[in-house]
Motif scaffolding. Structure first.
Motif: not given
Length: 206
Positions: A4, A20, A17-18, A14-15
């Motif tokens: 992150k 995780h 592209t994940s 991050i919204q």
């Protein structure tokens, strides 16, 4: 979280592209022995191209903090052995006998590390069954056990075919499925637990 942080440094939200998914992709690359500098040449498509940028920044963050992630423990050790033969020799002498369980679930990095360590004495014993490989999504390659006899020509094979857990009905059904596979030797498992409940097949809608 370093992934992150890397995405923040690169202004990748991050919204969209994940983190995780990014972390899993980086882990997969490391298990395939692909470094952050090498990964861009393998990247295909938008997501992998984004991961390539994050991977480089992620490694820089780890290096600044003198840190290794779990996958680096393998990748860094392999690169050390390749770069410093005397270090490899030290550990080959230390580990004269090597035993690896569930060998069908080893990934390329684990495979290569064990091969380096065993290459001096060749006293290596592995346990596994290619038909039971279930971790391909984590980079496991069942061919590691299939090719074991090619890697170690003096290998002795012991087929452990008695099963102590399942009933014969279960083993027969499993054999009926896996016996169609031609990519590796098939064991015919048996048990003293004769019979057993009949197998039910249930179709579940999405």
């Amino acid at each position: 979280d370093a992934v992150k942080e890397a995405m923040g440094n690169l202004n990748i939200p991050i919204q969209k592209t994940s983190p995780h998914a990014v972390r899993s992709t980086i882990s997969g690359a490391k298990n395939e022995l692909i470094s952050s500098l090498e990964y861009p040449q393998y990247a295909r498509g938008y997501f992998q191209e984004i991961v390539a940028k994050i991977y480089i920044e992620y490694q820089k963050i780890l290096e600044r903090n003198h840190a290794l992630d779990f996958d680096d423990l393998l990748l860094t050790s392999i690169k050390l052995f390749q770069r410093e033969p005397e270090v490899l020799t030290k550990y080959q002498i230390q580990f004269q006998y090597i035993l690896i369980d569930e060998y069908q679930d080893t990934n390329p990095a684990q495979y290569l590390l064990s091969k380096y360590l065993a290459n001096r004495h060749k006293n290596i014993c592995v346990v596994g069954d290619a038909s039971q490989s279930i971790y391909s999504f984590r980079g496991a390659d069942f061919r590691n056990i299939v090719n074991f006899q090619k890697d170690y020509s003096s290998t002795k094979v012991f087929n452990l075919e008695q099963n102590y857990r399942s009933t014969q009905n279960i083993l027969d059904a499993a054999h009926g499925i896996i016996s169609k596979n031609k990519s590796h030797p098939i064991l015919k498992l048996w048990t003293e637990k004769e019979g057993g409940e009949k197998i039910e097949i249930t179709e579940i809608s999405n």
